[in-house]
Structure formats: structure tokens, C-alpha cells
Design a protein around this motif. Structure first.
Motif, PDB file in Angstrom:
ATOM      1  N   UNK A 186       0.782  -1.239   0.000  1.00 42.16           N
ATOM      2  CA  UNK A 186       0.000   0.000   0.000  1.00 42.16           C
ATOM      3  C   UNK A 186       0.817   1.294   0.000  1.00 42.16           C
ATOM      4  N   UNK A 209       2.661   2.044  -3.369  1.00 42.16           N
ATOM      5  CA  UNK A 209       1.730   2.317  -4.472  1.00 42.16           C
ATOM      6  C   UNK A 209       1.141   3.719  -4.308  1.00 42.16           C
ATOM      7  N   UNK A 210       0.846   4.085  -3.076  1.00 39.72           N
ATOM      8  CA  UNK A 210       0.336   5.437  -2.831  1.00 39.72           C
ATOM      9  C   UNK A 210       1.360   6.486  -3.279  1.00 39.72           C
ATOM     10  N   UNK A 243       1.627   6.823  -7.018  1.00 40.83           N
ATOM     11  CA  UNK A 243       0.535   7.631  -7.577  1.00 40.83           C
ATOM     12  C   UNK A 243       0.865   9.121  -7.483  1.00 40.83           C
ATOM     13  N   UNK A 249       0.396 -13.606  -3.879  1.00 45.70           N
ATOM     14  CA  UNK A 249      -0.668 -13.057  -4.724  1.00 45.70           C
ATOM     15  C   UNK A 249      -1.729 -14.130  -4.948  1.00 45.70           C
ATOM     16  N   UNK A 272      -1.321 -10.737  -1.154  1.00 42.60           N
ATOM     17  CA  UNK A 272      -0.555  -9.603  -1.674  1.00 42.60           C
ATOM     18  C   UNK A 272      -1.258  -9.052  -2.907  1.00 42.60           C
ATOM     19  N   UNK A 273      -1.111  -7.733  -3.119  1.00 44.59           N
ATOM     20  CA  UNK A 273      -1.658  -7.111  -4.319  1.00 44.59           C
ATOM     21  C   UNK A 273      -0.988  -7.718  -5.552  1.00 44.59           C
ATOM     22  N   UNK A 274      -1.766  -8.027  -6.553  1.00 47.44           N
ATOM     23  CA  UNK A 274      -1.202  -8.524  -7.800  1.00 47.44           C
ATOM     24  C   UNK A 274      -0.920  -7.368  -8.747  1.00 47.44           C
ATOM     25  N   UNK A 300      -4.002  -5.628  -9.787  1.00 45.19           N
ATOM     26  CA  UNK A 300      -4.552  -4.765  -8.722  1.00 45.19           C
ATOM     27  C   UNK A 300      -3.825  -3.421  -8.705  1.00 45.19           C
ATOM     28  N   UNK A 336      -4.842  -1.425 -11.686  1.00 49.15           N
ATOM     29  CA  UNK A 336      -6.220  -0.942 -11.577  1.00 49.15           C
ATOM     30  C   UNK A 336      -6.297   0.278 -10.667  1.00 49.15           C
ATOM     31  N   UNK A 337      -5.579   0.214  -9.551  1.00 50.74           N
ATOM     32  CA  UNK A 337      -5.611   1.308  -8.590  1.00 50.74           C
ATOM     33  C   UNK A 337      -4.936   2.563  -9.156  1.00 50.74           C
ATOM     34  N   UNK A 338      -3.830   2.360  -9.887  1.00 47.07           N
ATOM     35  CA  UNK A 338      -3.104   3.514 -10.421  1.00 47.07           C
ATOM     36  C   UNK A 338      -3.770   4.104 -11.662  1.00 47.07           C
ATOM     37  N   UNK A 339      -4.569   3.299 -12.349  1.00 47.00           N
ATOM     38  CA  UNK A 339      -5.304   3.817 -13.496  1.00 47.00           C
ATOM     39  C   UNK A 339      -4.474   3.891 -14.759  1.00 47.00           C
TER      40      UNK A 339
END
Lengths: 269, 101
Positions: free
Chosen positions: A149, A152-153, A156, A182, A187-189, A192, A195-198
Motif C-alpha cells: 500500500x 503504491x500510494x 501515484x 498473490x 498480496x496485491x497482484x 490490482x 487498476x488502482x493507479x489507473x
């Protein structure tokens, strides 16, 4: 006009693998015949030399060049393993403001004059002036993140800041992925993270969490030079993509457990 | 494997570390990107509460206001648990309607 690719390797968060990525991609690209300059912009926290195993060969550094104490060519260390790989080391005793954005742009232009086809800039962690200095000369960016998390934040956030620096569509490397976790939904794949970052980032590659990174860093021999290293293979694939090749993503989720083998057996049969 | 199968069977929410991570990330990025200052969110929450309280009794402690994504846009999502409708307000409205008629 030169056609060199000037790529800054950044992440926001520290410790996600920027320096390791820079070293490995540099080595891999050079072994493919590119003339590569690696530029350590993490001034005050010099490390790229160590990961590359070149720490004993430093005479001058990046600040010596911009302050005119030596010529650019004198400061660039030629790797004995790969003659077309050069390292411009960071200064260890100065701070992140020792090289201004203008000086960085000039440095990059001078390196292009020397005939380098790839210039990779290892960016310091953080989003302050050091980030701005490191990104100033780049025309592309690689954002390194871990499937976790906080990184990835920060990735972004960095994507937004890169846009402000006029670096569009940064490329994403998801580093230290553990396929088993994963698979077990622990764990985030890669999907994922994407998708979160767009759509603002384009996936460049996925590097598995791999012990060979630790041993190769200990020895100063980047994993991309080691046969049989999964992470090394991933970095070689990324290098080929950077050169414009279409390389399919590695299958990291190969099921090697008993049931996986059983399943394979039945599917194959 | 078995518990997760059971959970699916019983229709329980997916609480795997991966899903929790993704949901938390999604929410925090929504806030980061929208860049609404914390105090402003709090003020908005309070004002919403004042307005809505005229009509219904709200469980203040359970009131949740956050940003979320609806298709391509960012949406303000409010979860407002209502204890009861204020009868005095209903009566007052009825009286007003009668007076008009």
C-alpha cells in the motif's frame, strides 16, 4: 539532435528498488550493445557505485563535473565487464541541491554528445528539490513500486508530479512481487496495482522478489548478468522492451506444487 | 482454502489481505487525488449533519462521509444511519399543507 533515451528511475518512497533497477537495466542494456550512461542523482547517499561493484574506482563525481574540477569524460567510470557501460557517481559529501536542474540538463546534453544511447538517472527518494533536479534532464520516467500500500500510494503521487515536470505516461515496474502470496490473496497482484493507479501509467515489467538480488548486490554483480536469476531475467526482458522489442510478460505464477503439477498433467494429457 | 470456500458459500465479505489492501488504497488515492483538506471534509460532515438532523435523528457516531469513485467521476459518499424520522417535523409539514389547502 540526438536520439538518446533519457530515463529517470523514480518511486517517491525509498527502498523499493530504484538503484537496483537502474544498475540491472544499465547492465542489461549495455550487454545488448547499447552505449549506456548511469547517472547517480542521489547526491549525499551514493549507492549505485556499490550495487555495480565500482565503488573502488571513483576519482571524480557528478558535483566535480558541474563545478568544473574535471571533465565529464574523466568522471565517468567505464565498467571493465562491459566497456559500453559508464557510471557518473554521486558526490557523497554534498547535499541534494549541489546539482541544479539547469546543470542536470547540461550534463545530459553533454552525455548525449558523447554518443550514449541510453542515459538512466537514479533519482533520490522523496518529492523535494532532489527529485526535481534528477528529473529535469529526463524525457521519460520509470516508476518503481512494490505491491504494497504505501509504495503504491507514493507511486501515484510521483506520477502526478512527473506530469507537472512534463514527463508524460511514465512506465511502471512492479518490483518484489511474490507470486505465491498473490495467489493466496495475501498480496496485491500486478493487475490490482494497475487498476488502482489507473491509465496514467503503462506497465513496463514485473520483477519477482528474488534472493539472487541480495547475493548479487552483496557481490557488486547485478542479477541481470546472472544466468538462472528470475529477477535478472525480468530485468533483461524490461531492457529489451526499452529497446522497442515486444517481449511477453514472464509467467511468475507457475504452479510448481503437487496439485499444480497434477493439474498440468491432466491438462496436458 | 476451506475457510475461504465456506466464506464464499455464506456470502461473507472478502477480507483477504489483498482485498483489504486494494480497498484501502483505492480510498486513500481518491482523497489524495481530490486534494480536499481534512478540515474542509470535517466541516462538510458537520453541516450535512445539521441539515439532515432537521428531518431525521441521525446516529452521529456512525455517520461516515468519504470520497469514492462512481464510474469515471469522484463521488462524495455518505453513510447516514437514521435512528428515526422526527415526528414533530412530519406533523409540522402536515399542518402547513393543511393551512395551504
Amino acid at each position: 539532435m540526438s536520439t538518446a533515451k533519457v530515463i529517470v528511475i523514480t518511486s517517491g518512497k525509498g527502498g523499493v528498488g530504484k538503484t537496483t533497477t537502474t544498475a540491472n537495466l544499465g547492465m542489461a542494456l549495455a550487454s545488448m550493445g547499447e552505449k549506456v550512461a548511469l547517472l547517480d542523482a542521489d547526491i549525499g547517499l551514493r549507492n549505485l557505485d556499490l550495487v555495480l561493484g565500482l565503488e573502488n574506482r571513483i576519482v571524480y563525481d557528478i558535483v566535480d563535473v558541474v563545478e568544473g574540477r574535471c571533465k565529464l569524460r574523466q568522471a565517468v567510470i567505464k565498467d571493465k565487464r562491459l566497456q559500453n557501460l559508464g557510471l557518473l557517481p554521486a558526490a557523497q559529501t554534498r547535499d541534494k541541491n549541489a546539482v541544479t536542474p539547469e546543470q542536470m540538463i547540461k550534463l545530459v546534453a553533454d552525455l548525449q554528445e558523447e554518443g550514449y544511447t541510453f542515459i538512466l538517472i537514479d533519482c533520490p527518494a522523496g518529492i523535494e528539490q532532489g527529485f526535481k533536479n534528477a528529473t529535469a534532464g529526463a524525457n521519460q520516467a520509470i516508476v518503481v513500486t512494490n505491491p504494497e500500500v504505501s509504495s503504491v500510494r507514493d507511486a501515484d503521487r510521483i506520477v502526478g508530479l512527473l506530469e507537472a515536470q512534463d514527463i508524460e505516461e511514465p512506465m511502471l515496474i512492479v518490483n518484489r512481487l511474490r507470486p505465491k502470496m498473490v495467489k493466496n490473496n495475501e498480496m496485491l497482484g500486478v493487475d490490482d496495482v494497475q487498476e488502482v493507479l489507473g491509465n496514467s501509467v503503462k506497465l513496463l515489467g514485473v520483477v519477482p522478489d528474488d534472493e539472487t538480488i541480495i547475493t548479487s548486490t552483496n557481490k557488486g554483480e547485478p542479477a541481470s548478468m546472472i544466468e538462472g536469476s528470475k529477477a535478472g531475467q525480468a530485468y533483461r526482458n524490461i531492457a529489451r522492451r526499452l529497446r522497442g522489442e515486444e517481449v511477453p510478460f514472464m509467467n511468475l505464477e507457475e504452479d510448481t506444487g503437487f496439485f499444480g503439477k497434477l493439474k498440468k498433467f491432466f491438462v496436458a494429457g | 482454502m476451506f475457510p475461504s470456500f465456506l466464506e464464499k458459500l455464506l456470502g461473507k465479505a472478502d477480507t483477504s489481505a489483498k482485498t483489504v489492501a486494494k480497498d484501502r488504497l483505492r480510498l486513500v488515492l481518491m482523497h489524495d487525488r481530490a486534494d480536499i483538506p481534512g478540515p474542509m471534509m470535517e466541516e462538510m460532515r458537520k453541516e450535512l449533519l445539521t441539515v439532515l438532523s432537521k428531518y431525521v435523528e441521525i446516529d452521529e457516531a456512525a455517520l461516515e462521509v468519504s470520497l469514492d469513485r462512481a464510474d469515471e467521476t469522484v463521488a462524495l459518499m455518505a453513510n447516514i444511519p437514521i435512528r428515526r424520522v422526527r415526528p414533530e417535523k412530519v406533523e409540522a409539514d402536515a399542518a402547513e399543507a393543511e393551512a395551504k389547502a
